[in-house]
Design a protein around this motif. Sequence first.
Motif, mmCIF file in Angstrom:
data_model
loop_
_atom_site.group_PDB
_atom_site.id
_atom_site.type_symbol
_atom_site.label_atom_id
_atom_site.label_comp_id
_atom_site.label_asym_id
_atom_site.label_seq_id
_atom_site.Cartn_x
_atom_site.Cartn_y
_atom_site.Cartn_z
ATOM 1 N N THR B 210 -39.219 22.815 30.028
ATOM 2 C CA THR B 210 -38.234 23.664 29.374
ATOM 3 C C THR B 210 -37.054 22.846 28.868
ATOM 4 O O THR B 210 -36.546 23.101 27.783
ATOM 5 N N LEU B 211 -36.624 21.866 29.636
ATOM 6 C CA LEU B 211 -35.380 21.189 29.285
ATOM 7 C C LEU B 211 -35.556 19.944 28.426
ATOM 8 O O LEU B 211 -34.626 19.531 27.743
ATOM 9 N N ALA B 212 -36.719 19.327 28.463
ATOM 10 C CA ALA B 212 -36.883 18.091 27.689
ATOM 11 C C ALA B 212 -37.469 18.350 26.316
ATOM 12 O O ALA B 212 -37.114 17.694 25.345
ATOM 13 N N THR B 213 -38.369 19.328 26.231
ATOM 14 C CA THR B 213 -39.093 19.529 24.980
ATOM 15 C C THR B 213 -38.195 19.861 23.782
ATOM 16 O O THR B 213 -38.454 19.370 22.688
ATOM 17 N N PRO B 214 -37.124 20.683 23.955
ATOM 18 C CA PRO B 214 -36.310 20.989 22.772
ATOM 19 C C PRO B 214 -35.753 19.742 22.116
ATOM 20 O O PRO B 214 -35.621 19.689 20.890
ATOM 21 N N VAL B 215 -35.456 18.720 22.916
ATOM 22 C CA VAL B 215 -34.854 17.517 22.355
ATOM 23 C C VAL B 215 -35.832 16.828 21.411
ATOM 24 O O VAL B 215 -35.487 16.453 20.282
ATOM 25 N N VAL B 216 -37.087 16.693 21.849
ATOM 26 C CA VAL B 216 -38.047 16.033 20.958
ATOM 27 C C VAL B 216 -38.346 16.941 19.776
ATOM 28 O O VAL B 216 -38.571 16.471 18.658
ATOM 29 N N GLY B 217 -38.310 18.256 20.004
ATOM 30 C CA GLY B 217 -38.561 19.181 18.901
ATOM 31 C C GLY B 217 -37.578 18.941 17.775
ATOM 32 O O GLY B 217 -37.947 18.757 16.613
ATOM 33 N N MET B 218 -36.291 18.890 18.139
ATOM 34 C CA MET B 218 -35.252 18.678 17.133
ATOM 35 C C MET B 218 -35.398 17.296 16.507
ATOM 36 O O MET B 218 -35.201 17.125 15.301
ATOM 37 N N PRO B 242 -32.563 3.245 13.501
ATOM 38 C CA PRO B 242 -33.884 3.573 14.048
ATOM 39 C C PRO B 242 -33.875 3.644 15.574
ATOM 40 O O PRO B 242 -34.705 4.334 16.164
ATOM 41 N N VAL B 243 -32.945 2.902 16.189
ATOM 42 C CA VAL B 243 -32.925 2.905 17.649
ATOM 43 C C VAL B 243 -32.530 4.287 18.180
ATOM 44 O O VAL B 243 -32.973 4.712 19.244
ATOM 45 N N LEU B 244 -31.729 5.013 17.405
ATOM 46 C CA LEU B 244 -31.346 6.369 17.816
ATOM 47 C C LEU B 244 -32.593 7.247 17.935
ATOM 48 O O LEU B 244 -32.720 8.059 18.856
ATOM 49 N N PHE B 245 -33.519 7.069 16.997
ATOM 50 C CA PHE B 245 -34.761 7.829 17.085
ATOM 51 C C PHE B 245 -35.468 7.525 18.394
ATOM 52 O O PHE B 245 -35.955 8.417 19.087
ATOM 53 N N GLU B 246 -35.506 6.236 18.749
ATOM 54 C CA GLU B 246 -36.177 5.866 19.995
ATOM 55 C C GLU B 246 -35.515 6.550 21.189
ATOM 56 O O GLU B 246 -36.191 7.051 22.078
ATOM 57 N N HIS B 247 -34.177 6.582 21.186
ATOM 58 C CA HIS B 247 -33.471 7.243 22.285
ATOM 59 C C HIS B 247 -33.879 8.707 22.388
ATOM 60 O O HIS B 247 -34.269 9.194 23.440
ATOM 61 N N PHE B 248 -33.774 9.418 21.271
ATOM 62 C CA PHE B 248 -34.122 10.841 21.280
ATOM 63 C C PHE B 248 -35.572 11.035 21.688
ATOM 64 O O PHE B 248 -35.906 11.921 22.467
ATOM 65 N N PHE B 249 -36.422 10.184 21.118
ATOM 66 C CA PHE B 249 -37.852 10.354 21.379
ATOM 67 C C PHE B 249 -38.155 10.168 22.858
ATOM 68 O O PHE B 249 -38.850 10.973 23.472
ATOM 69 N N TRP B 250 -37.626 9.119 23.458
ATOM 70 C CA TRP B 250 -37.965 8.851 24.862
ATOM 71 C C TRP B 250 -37.223 9.765 25.811
ATOM 72 O O TRP B 250 -37.627 9.909 26.962
ATOM 73 N N TYR B 252 -37.336 12.774 25.665
ATOM 74 C CA TYR B 252 -38.401 13.722 26.021
ATOM 75 C C TYR B 252 -39.605 12.985 26.580
ATOM 76 O O TYR B 252 -40.175 13.380 27.585
ATOM 77 N N SER B 253 -39.991 11.908 25.891
ATOM 78 C CA SER B 253 -41.312 11.359 26.128
ATOM 79 C C SER B 253 -41.400 10.564 27.417
ATOM 80 O O SER B 253 -42.485 10.235 27.854
ATOM 81 N N HIS B 254 -40.234 10.237 28.030
ATOM 82 C CA HIS B 254 -40.418 9.747 29.388
ATOM 83 C C HIS B 254 -40.629 10.898 30.366
ATOM 84 O O HIS B 254 -41.608 10.890 31.094
ATOM 85 N N PRO B 255 -39.741 11.902 30.387
ATOM 86 C CA PRO B 255 -40.025 13.033 31.281
ATOM 87 C C PRO B 255 -41.425 13.614 31.072
ATOM 88 O O PRO B 255 -42.033 14.129 32.009
ATOM 89 N N VAL B 256 -41.947 13.505 29.858
ATOM 90 C CA VAL B 256 -43.260 14.101 29.609
ATOM 91 C C VAL B 256 -44.323 13.450 30.494
ATOM 92 O O VAL B 256 -45.318 14.071 30.857
ATOM 93 N N VAL B 257 -44.078 12.189 30.870
ATOM 94 C CA VAL B 257 -45.015 11.534 31.773
ATOM 95 C C VAL B 257 -45.101 12.331 33.071
ATOM 96 O O VAL B 257 -46.172 12.482 33.671
ATOM 97 N N TYR B 258 -43.962 12.862 33.501
ATOM 98 C CA TYR B 258 -43.970 13.631 34.746
ATOM 99 C C TYR B 258 -44.551 15.021 34.536
ATOM 100 O O TYR B 258 -45.092 15.607 35.466
ATOM 101 N N ILE B 259 -44.441 15.537 33.289
ATOM 102 C CA ILE B 259 -45.142 16.786 32.996
ATOM 103 C C ILE B 259 -46.636 16.568 33.223
ATOM 104 O O ILE B 259 -47.343 17.429 33.712
ATOM 105 N N MET B 260 -47.090 15.374 32.872
ATOM 106 C CA MET B 260 -48.514 15.098 33.006
ATOM 107 C C MET B 260 -48.899 14.868 34.450
ATOM 108 O O MET B 260 -49.924 15.366 34.923
ATOM 109 N N VAL B 261 -48.071 14.119 35.183
ATOM 110 C CA VAL B 261 -48.581 13.604 36.445
ATOM 111 C C VAL B 261 -48.108 14.396 37.668
ATOM 112 O O VAL B 261 -48.783 14.425 38.682
#
Lengths: 266, 541, 439
Positions: B210-218, B242-250, B252-261
């Motif tokens: 719920t809390l991480a996905t909106p960030v990557v969505g935007m 471009p580094v800002l994109f990496e910040h925003f992307f990760w 979400y995409s780091h917590p997403v690892v915990y969504i998986m595991v």
Amino acid sequence: MNSAVETIPGEPPHAHHWTSVNAYHGAKLGMWLFLATEILLFSVLFTSFAIYRFLYLGEFHSASLQLDWRMGATNTAVLIISSFTAALAMDAAQHGNNKRVRNLLLFTVACGGIFLVVKYFEYSHKYDIGLFPGRTCPEVHADAASGHGDSHHGESDHGAKADHGGGHHQEFCWPTGDNALGLSDAQKEMLVSNNYKMYFGLYYCMTGLHALHVIIGMAVLSWVCLLASRGRFSEKYYTPVELGALYWHLVDLIWIYLFPLLYLVD
Amino acid sequence: MSEHAAAADHGNLNYLNHETTLWSWLSTVDHKRIGIMYLFTITIFFIVGGIAALTMRMELASAGPDFLTPDQYNVLFTLHGAIMIFLFIVPGIPATMGNFLLPLMIGAKDVAFPRLNLLSYYIYVVGAIMALFALLNPIDTGWTFYAPYSTQTKSAVILMTGAAFVLGFSSILTGLNFVVTVHRLRCPGMTWDRLPVFVWALYATAVIQTLATPVVGMTLLLLIMERWLGVGIFDPKMGGDPVLFEHFFWFYSHPVVYIMVLPAFGVVGEIIPVFSRKPLFGYKMVCYASLAIALVGFLVWAHHMLVAGISDTSAIYFSVITFGVAIPTAVKVFNWVSTMYKGSISFDTPMLYAMAFIFLFMIAGTTGVYLATLAVDVFYHDTYFVVAHFHYTIQGGAVIGLIAALHFWFPKMTGKMYNEHIAKIAFVLVFVGFNLTFLPQFVLGMEGMPRRYFDYLPEFQSMHRLSTVGALVNGFGYTFALLNLLFAWIFSKRKASANPYHSLSLEWQTQSPPIHDNFVETPTVTDYPYGYGTPVEGGAH
Amino acid sequence: MFRYLPEQASKIAPSVDWLHNWITDLSVLFTVAICGAMVYFAIRYRKRDGVDHETPRIEGSNFLEVVWTVVPTLISIWVAYYGIVIYQDMREGENEALVINAVGKQWIWEFQYENGKQTVGEFVVPVNRPVKVVLTATDVLHSFFVPAMRIKKDAVPGHYTSVMFTPVKTGTYHTFCTEYCGTNHSGMLAKLNVVSEAEYERWVNDRSDDLAKLSMTPAKLGAKLYSDKGCVACHSLNGTRLVGPSFLKLYQQDGRKLADGSEVKFDEKFSVEEYIRESILHPAAKVVESYPNGLMPAFDGQLSDGELKGLIAFIKEQDGSAPAQEEEPASEDMTAKLAAMSLEELGQFHYESKACNGCHSLDGSQIVGPSFKGLYGKKGELADGTEYVADDAYIQESIWDPNAKIVKGFQPNLMLQTYKDQLKERDIQGIIAYMKTLQ
């Protein structure tokens, strides 16, 4: 079957396992979580804005002067009033006064409409004077410097669209011709500044996404309005009114942050 | 608790056969049916993603170009990554097993918002169709969509990021639904300290969703805007970063690892006590560890960017905080293993997968330490070591967890038993194949082989070849395991009892498969679900 | 156990490896201990004869929980601490470091030294002196990775990042791009030569190449760039269609048809010079009809104004007045020189002067054609499915008649067909001898 189950209008058969009190709290919790996700959605834009405003203070400042604060203020007032009527509708629903709920919500939706109309005028004005996000076109730079750019971009009324040979999609470019209405040379030069464009890029993203939320909020409240005109609400059941009002408050709240950030802050 | 609720009076009616038309499935708001629909949909994508992976491994079997062009290879690894992440493993355990089990485990009739649940399934389907179009169109950015490559390439970035946005929305709705369900729909007596660990894990997962996905969505919307209008915030040519994109992307995409595991942790926590006939060791610590991982998981995103040009100060911060994730994870592993002490251990297939999970996750976790260590990560970043590490986490963790869960709850979901022998053979193939695929990739990483390489220097060839062989074996293993389950469901005559493993958890106290309303009577809970064994002095819960 | 790290060629490498190996040993220890305990429990407490035995209801132990929270925490702190210390040591000697600017672009590394010397795909540093490589990129993200030095940093467009290392061993080392950057990401390699201080001084001050360029007429310079930059691989001078349009009469031809259906018209606003310049710097801007887009790398930022003028002058010269430009007849002096060379030297000379290097690498990487590394004696499959063995006859045939046998995975018609006239028996023997040195 659980004896505590009560029939709730509008719930699917399989969802009847809720007690009405539980359903109310559950729905509210769900809505609050959803509002949290909305805030996080906007937070990305706020963060980007903060970073680039910090980096390009001058450009962002002069770009913000292009916005008409009076229009922004009007919209702020409109939204605050609508938020207030939404709260009143909520109160009316708690007293089971369906007719009052309907009237108040109609007023709220109408305020949303006014907001969008004002926004439309703001957008179209900016579009006309060419304040539109656009990728850097090398030609524009060259033209701006050598002053013969009219043949490239001057013809179309909107001036913003130009397909650049070989590009796979249309790109928006800055008009530099006569259609950039009444701007001084210095202003024209600023138009070409990328960071200036970035301000408007963010401006359109933020206000655009917000406007989208206004439209969704209007749709939700219209639906609640419909329920109210059918007399669905009572002291016991007013969840949709409360959730709709909550959502509308959020839409209002985001604008209250957007307005000073984009229009007022030096 | 007893099995009296297993309801003989309902006869043969259950959630599968009380209505059988196609429409009754497509329009169902029953969490169990939605779980099953998710299961079939994600399995299709698992197969597609797997084929993409095998094709890549075939190409990499020898140095030099074999049968693909570099561009085709780049499309393939994007296809593999994006499908496996967005379409398979993120909805993986929560949307399938979670949907099916969460209400059963807390004694509810359904999730909090059943229609929303169905809506989130259809949103997922729409996103999946968009993603397929984008991937076949194709797209070549890698699943990370790093700007400015993603703003410049001519591939179908807008469609794919749009799809990821839609899929994210589905994920948010599922997460929100689960959080409210756990908060509001626990049956009488089901206090927080009696919740099964799987529910705790799902709860922690749902919060992240719920809390991480909106960030990557935007972020992805901004990327679309960037390509479409040229907003410029990720484009260095316009003063963006471009580094800002990496910040925003990760973010979400780091917590997403915990969504998986995290849900996989939950699965293992359910399986081990049942097959050891022992209470889960340190139940509370295991539950809190899930929350701790979810929480700390939000603070470590930039460890994916330690060499991306962030400041030394932030690199140090993110390195140190990352170790914070290792500790609750280690606590979980210690507790699982201790659960087996003095147990009465049977080696049913789910237990084998759970034990394999612990081994694979030990490797995943310890190799994570290298990557958290600043000086060492400088060497390992974006090499095959990272590839092997996250496959041990995601495949060795989440996929093995999902397969374990499928075997464990298969009798409950279908009312049938699968062929144990074939299941065990498949397990051996999966386990051996998996290790054979990815252990050589650790070695490749140590030797300095960068990732996402279509071609490589000749000295890397032997390890690549081993890895390819392993991937084939692994693929066979999964095929056997899935076919075994599918055949058992369709053809098996062996009916499963309500509670074949004599588990104490609530989902086993109703018939197999469960009735439409889950329980005949709303159950009342008096103890946590791990009260196995003979009470000993000082061992009270 | 598990000691696979590459050779330690920098001052920091031993410290990194020390920490790395500590982590490895601790990891193996913990994995073996935990999984060993798991397997031991599984066997020791297995269910016998299908009947559950009595188990104790042990629900936890606060003591153990504290132990296995505190111990990993302490180890983590220790590892994290040294990770940070060694990371900071990597920047040691920053003030007296030799500074090299490196630019990543799809798909080459370009290096520039303080005295203006420029190289592509290769750079030279002196041993035992701190080196600071300042990185940036012109198009997308790249990452600069020298495994033997244990360093890596992203090259980000719009940013300047840097890495530092102090080489301690002479030799040649690989440099990779480790941030995915598109089609030829895996071919974006560079060679790092670590040499003695004296040799470095000689190399870096050897500007004969640049000086030669300065004294050339623009057209001569263009001719040199035509082979140096690898234009020759795709653009013929005699009207033959290769990957890209031939240069023959390109300058003189108005009204070319483009892929999007339009025509290029030259007038005072858009001159032919501007068209050629644009096509070199941004090849995708105007793609000639029937030619594929996206094959030519953009040379934006890689060519100086003078070099561009040279190329344009060179292309202007190809007006068909001279029958397809020929190699200058070798002067007496040159003939004697060539005759005096050993076979290997002769082969290397041709490899460089005939621009084989535009398409055939020496390090095993694939450019347009197969690499020469390990080519001699190699067996493999042809495009038509038959086998080949790269013996003398095969190589001779492949040079004289490139389309006779096409190796699987490669395109026909890319290699020039004119070598039969230029390379004689002895030249071929030289190239074969040179290949043999590249095993």
